[in-house]
Scaffold this motif. Structure first.
Motif, PDB file in Angstrom:
ATOM      1  N   ARG A  97       3.060   2.230  -9.426  1.00 22.66           N
ATOM      2  CA  ARG A  97       2.855   2.672  -8.090  1.00 22.66           C
ATOM      3  C   ARG A  97       2.919   1.519  -7.124  1.00 22.66           C
ATOM      4  O   ARG A  97       2.016   0.681  -7.100  1.00 22.66           O
ATOM      5  CB  ARG A  97       1.629   3.524  -7.775  1.00 22.66           C
ATOM      6  CG  ARG A  97       1.603   4.705  -8.777  1.00 22.66           C
ATOM      7  CD  ARG A  97      -0.048   5.177  -8.954  1.00 22.66           C
ATOM      8  NE  ARG A  97      -0.916   4.112  -9.374  1.00 22.66           N
ATOM      9  CZ  ARG A  97      -2.218   4.224  -9.392  1.00 22.66           C
ATOM     10  NH1 ARG A  97      -2.888   5.305  -8.997  1.00 22.66           N
ATOM     11  NH2 ARG A  97      -2.993   3.026  -9.762  1.00 22.66           N
ATOM     12  N   GLY A  99       3.063   0.498  -2.989  1.00 23.71           N
ATOM     13  CA  GLY A  99       2.849   0.903  -1.464  1.00 23.71           C
ATOM     14  C   GLY A  99       3.608  -0.155  -0.561  1.00 23.71           C
ATOM     15  O   GLY A  99       3.453  -1.254  -0.911  1.00 23.71           O
ATOM     16  N   THR A 123       6.749   4.706  -8.495  1.00 20.46           N
ATOM     17  CA  THR A 123       6.573   5.664  -7.300  1.00 20.46           C
ATOM     18  C   THR A 123       6.413   4.715  -6.102  1.00 20.46           C
ATOM     19  O   THR A 123       5.753   3.653  -6.224  1.00 20.46           O
ATOM     20  CB  THR A 123       5.264   6.482  -7.721  1.00 20.46           C
ATOM     21  OG1 THR A 123       5.343   7.404  -8.791  1.00 20.46           O
ATOM     22  CG2 THR A 123       4.868   7.464  -6.424  1.00 20.46           C
ATOM     23  N   SER A 125       5.147   4.634  -2.003  1.00 24.05           N
ATOM     24  CA  SER A 125       4.643   5.297  -1.153  1.00 24.05           C
ATOM     25  C   SER A 125       4.534   4.484   0.262  1.00 24.05           C
ATOM     26  O   SER A 125       4.652   3.211   0.187  1.00 24.05           O
ATOM     27  CB  SER A 125       3.132   5.758  -1.299  1.00 24.05           C
ATOM     28  OG  SER A 125       2.287   4.494  -1.424  1.00 24.05           O
ATOM     29  N   THR A 132      -1.965   0.411   3.015  1.00 20.49           N
ATOM     30  CA  THR A 132      -1.683  -0.007   1.866  1.00 20.49           C
ATOM     31  C   THR A 132      -2.766  -0.996   1.293  1.00 20.49           C
ATOM     32  O   THR A 132      -2.974  -0.971   0.089  1.00 20.49           O
ATOM     33  CB  THR A 132      -0.178  -1.021   2.012  1.00 20.49           C
ATOM     34  OG1 THR A 132       0.800  -0.229   2.502  1.00 20.49           O
ATOM     35  CG2 THR A 132       0.283  -1.832   0.642  1.00 20.49           C
ATOM     36  N   ILE A 141      -2.985   2.752  -5.562  1.00 20.09           N
ATOM     37  CA  ILE A 141      -1.508   2.169  -5.852  1.00 20.09           C
ATOM     38  C   ILE A 141      -1.706   0.673  -6.663  1.00 20.09           C
ATOM     39  O   ILE A 141      -2.957   0.141  -6.748  1.00 20.09           O
ATOM     40  CB  ILE A 141      -0.682   1.747  -4.586  1.00 20.09           C
ATOM     41  CG1 ILE A 141      -1.512   0.850  -3.636  1.00 20.09           C
ATOM     42  CG2 ILE A 141      -0.221   2.882  -3.811  1.00 20.09           C
ATOM     43  CD1 ILE A 141      -0.678   0.132  -2.461  1.00 20.09           C
TER      44      ILE A 141
END
Length: 288
Positions: A97, A99, A123, A125, A132, A141
């Motif tokens: 993940r 950010g 992923t 974001s 973040t 994340i």
């Protein structure tokens, strides 16, 4: 007794993380009455109130907020340990993940990463620097892509790439007949800036201060896309990193001859997680 404390605290963490007792029961795969009883036992044992319980809502008390700040690291690393064991010595499966404060920069990183590890899921974001960093510390994340991240204990970072800042003007602006401008040319222009705290805005303001250029800010907008649309409508000029410029109809990007007007992006993670296999693979992608 410690084992009992662990069960109580784990149920507390699940309720705080999911926002409710029913959701926590699903998360832990146990019955809701068990979750309720465990949290209540924790509150009674230490004579504290951890949640404000409404008819349909559950909110953390100040004491609960402080305890949740502790359990986020505790159980976040527990979940990470399971992921690590599942993916030990192999990168054939799994997900990571990211950010980011900059979608285009993140996509370049993902492109590099996926070319080396096509089977892994990614992923992305998008948010502010604050959100973040919070995502990293909350284990929401795995890595963050930030502009010159703060030198904070417990945060590991590696340089990724630098980008020039360009001026964005309407197509009928006099600057469109020039190959570039200098910072002094900004004097007297109607300027649209990002919100206070934006790194792009900080660079523009600093360059102008160093050259005694007065900025005529006519509007602040907390979205680079909205700024581009405002410029296209003739409401002023704006500034974005060159990679973030979207060539909308009616817009033109102009280079600025000033070394101050550049921005550097870095990849960050919690230092305690730097050696995780998936995170390490992503950091490897920062090298072309």
């Amino acid at each position: 007794m410690f084992h009992q404390y662990y069960k109580w605290i784990r149920c507390f963490h699940a309720v705080a993380r999911t926002g409710g007792f029913t959701a926590a029961a699903h998360y832990l795969r146990i019955g809701q009455p068990t979750v309720t009883d465990q949290v209540k036992a924790l509150e009674i044992r230490f004579n504290v109130e951890l949640f404000l319980r409404g008819s349909r809502t559950v909110r953390l008390t100040p004491t609960g907020e402080r305890l949740y700040g502790i359990t986020q690291g505790l159980f976040g690393q527990e979940e990470e340990a399971i992921t690590f064991l599942q993916n030990a010595q192999k990168l054939g499966a799994g997900s990571i993940r990211i950010g980011t404060v900059s979608p285009p920069i993140a996509l370049e990183l993902v492109r590099r990463f996926k070319s080396a590890h096509p089977s892994l899921e990614v992923t992305v974001s998008i948010g502010s620097e604050e959100s973040t960093l919070r995502g990293l510390h909350d284990f929401d994340i795995d890595v963050g892509l930030l502009v010159e991240p703060p030198l904070t204990e417990g945060l590991h970072s590696a340089a990724f790439r630098s980008e020039r800042i360009v001026a964005v003007v309407p197509v009928d602006h006099p600057w469109t007949h020039r190959t570039s401008i200098v910072t002094r040319d900004i004097e007297g222009e109607a300027v649209i800036l990002r919100e206070a705290g934006s790194k792009t805005r900080q660079r523009v303001e600093r360059a102008c201060r160093q050259r005694n250029v007065r900025l005529n800010c006519v509007m602040e907008i907390n979205s680079r896309e909205a700024i581009l649309h405002a410029v296209a409508c003739g409401m002023g000029i704006g500034f974005v990193a060159q990679v973030e410029f979207i060539p909308l109809q009616g817009l033109c990007a102009i280079a600025i001859e000033d070394e101050e007007l550049s921005i550097s992006y870095s990849l960050c993670c919690l230092s305690v997680r730097r050696d995780r296999a998936l995170i390490g693979a992503l950091f490897e992608a920062t090298t072309p």
